[in-house]
Design a protein around this motif. Sequence first.
Motif, short mmCIF file in Angstrom:
data_model
loop_
_atom_site.label_atom_id
_atom_site.label_comp_id
_atom_site.label_asym_id
_atom_site.label_seq_id
_atom_site.Cartn_x
_atom_site.Cartn_y
_atom_site.Cartn_z
N PHE A 9 0.82 -1.20 0.00
CA PHE A 9 0.00 0.00 0.00
C PHE A 9 0.86 1.26 0.00
CE2 PHE A 9 -2.77 3.24 1.94
CZ PHE A 9 -3.84 3.15 1.07
N GLN A 10 1.98 1.22 0.72
CA GLN A 10 2.87 2.38 0.75
C GLN A 10 3.55 2.59 -0.60
OE1 GLN A 10 2.58 4.45 3.22
NE2 GLN A 10 1.26 2.96 4.25
N ILE A 11 3.77 1.51 -1.34
CA ILE A 11 4.29 1.64 -2.71
C ILE A 11 3.27 2.37 -3.57
CG2 ILE A 11 4.96 0.38 -4.78
CD1 ILE A 11 6.01 -1.85 -2.92
N LYS A 12 2.01 1.98 -3.44
CA LYS A 12 0.95 2.62 -4.22
C LYS A 12 0.79 4.09 -3.84
CE LYS A 12 -1.69 -1.63 -4.89
NZ LYS A 12 -2.94 -2.37 -4.58
N ARG A 13 1.03 4.40 -2.60
CA ARG A 13 0.95 5.80 -2.13
C ARG A 13 2.12 6.63 -2.65
NH1 ARG A 13 1.67 6.87 3.46
NH2 ARG A 13 0.98 8.97 2.91
N GLY A 14 3.18 5.95 -3.12
CA GLY A 14 4.37 6.67 -3.57
C GLY A 14 5.34 6.94 -2.45
N VAL A 15 5.13 6.31 -1.30
CA VAL A 15 5.99 6.53 -0.14
C VAL A 15 7.18 5.58 -0.15
CG1 VAL A 15 6.06 6.39 2.39
CG2 VAL A 15 4.11 7.45 1.27
N LEU A 16 6.97 4.38 -0.67
CA LEU A 16 8.06 3.41 -0.82
C LEU A 16 8.36 3.18 -2.29
CD1 LEU A 16 7.17 0.61 1.79
CD2 LEU A 16 8.86 2.44 2.03
N ARG A 17 9.65 2.92 -2.59
CA ARG A 17 10.05 2.64 -3.96
C ARG A 17 9.47 1.32 -4.42
NH1 ARG A 17 14.77 1.21 -3.96
NH2 ARG A 17 15.62 1.56 -1.87
N ALA A 18 9.27 1.19 -5.69
CA ALA A 18 8.82 -0.08 -6.25
C ALA A 18 9.88 -1.14 -6.03
CB ALA A 18 8.53 0.08 -7.74
N GLU A 19 9.45 -2.37 -5.96
CA GLU A 19 10.38 -3.48 -5.73
C GLU A 19 11.37 -3.58 -6.88
OE1 GLU A 19 9.58 -7.70 -3.71
OE2 GLU A 19 8.75 -7.54 -5.74
N GLU A 20 12.65 -3.61 -6.54
CA GLU A 20 13.70 -3.69 -7.55
C GLU A 20 14.05 -5.13 -7.88
OE1 GLU A 20 16.95 -1.48 -6.00
OE2 GLU A 20 15.93 0.46 -6.11
N ASN A 21 13.92 -6.02 -6.91
CA ASN A 21 14.22 -7.43 -7.11
C ASN A 21 13.06 -8.26 -6.58
OD1 ASN A 21 17.08 -6.99 -7.97
ND2 ASN A 21 17.27 -6.23 -5.86
N SER A 22 12.76 -9.35 -7.26
CA SER A 22 11.68 -10.21 -6.83
C SER A 22 11.93 -10.73 -5.41
CB SER A 22 11.56 -11.40 -7.79
OG SER A 22 10.55 -12.28 -7.37
N GLY A 23 10.93 -10.60 -4.56
CA GLY A 23 11.04 -11.07 -3.18
C GLY A 23 11.65 -10.06 -2.23
N GLN A 24 12.04 -8.89 -2.74
CA GLN A 24 12.70 -7.89 -1.90
C GLN A 24 11.83 -7.47 -0.72
OE1 GLN A 24 13.27 -4.07 -3.82
NE2 GLN A 24 15.24 -3.79 -2.79
N TYR A 25 10.56 -7.20 -0.99
CA TYR A 25 9.69 -6.73 0.07
C TYR A 25 9.14 -7.89 0.91
CZ TYR A 25 9.93 -1.87 -1.33
OH TYR A 25 10.38 -0.60 -1.58
#
Length: 207
Positions: A131-147
């Motif tokens: 949800f924070q990614i969608k809000r623009g607060v967190l960066r999009a995942e750079e590598n699969s499984g990172q988050y």
Amino acid sequence: MSVSTKQRILSASIRLFNEYGVDAVRLQQIAEEIGISVGNLAYHFKTKDAIVESVYEQVLDEFAHIFRQYLQSPQLSAFDQQLSLYYQFFRQNQFYLAEFFKQSLEQTPSQQVWQRAVNKMLIQLRSWLDFQIKRGVLRAEENSGQYDQLAETLWTSLIFLPVSNTMRGRLCNETVYKQTIWNYLKPYLTTEGVAEFDDVVAPLINY
């Protein structure tokens, strides 16, 4: 409002369980802790098992209440408030973790309920990150499984950091607890996320 005898028994039991462990605490100790007779205690709880069961129910109710805070607001400040609640919860209920990791052939019903609760917490954390990614607060995942890994790290620290630091003789007050969690998250904040963090979270935890 005066506290009921039943609640005093449960509160005293939690204090004693934290200090001595569930197995070592006797009904006499609990009664003496709050200044009542064993007979009076037995009026409210006939056995120690009944006390333990009620303590577990109370602990899980408290955990569920904290859990629901996640739904109230998406802001980073709301997550910081939730961290405060988690800190108090896991500091006040350390005995529960010790009980969970007892060596036994089969898990008790209470262990199974607790396992479901903490696993649900992990799923919640992962959803919060999305949800924070969608809000623009967190960066999009750079590598699969990172988050997924970040959620695991946050989950482990939220539950075990107070106990871990105590075992190693390290300070773990609420400020240290929250700073540790935020330090895991800060590298993933976007420019907008950093601005929100600096504006509403950092002043609350002495960054």
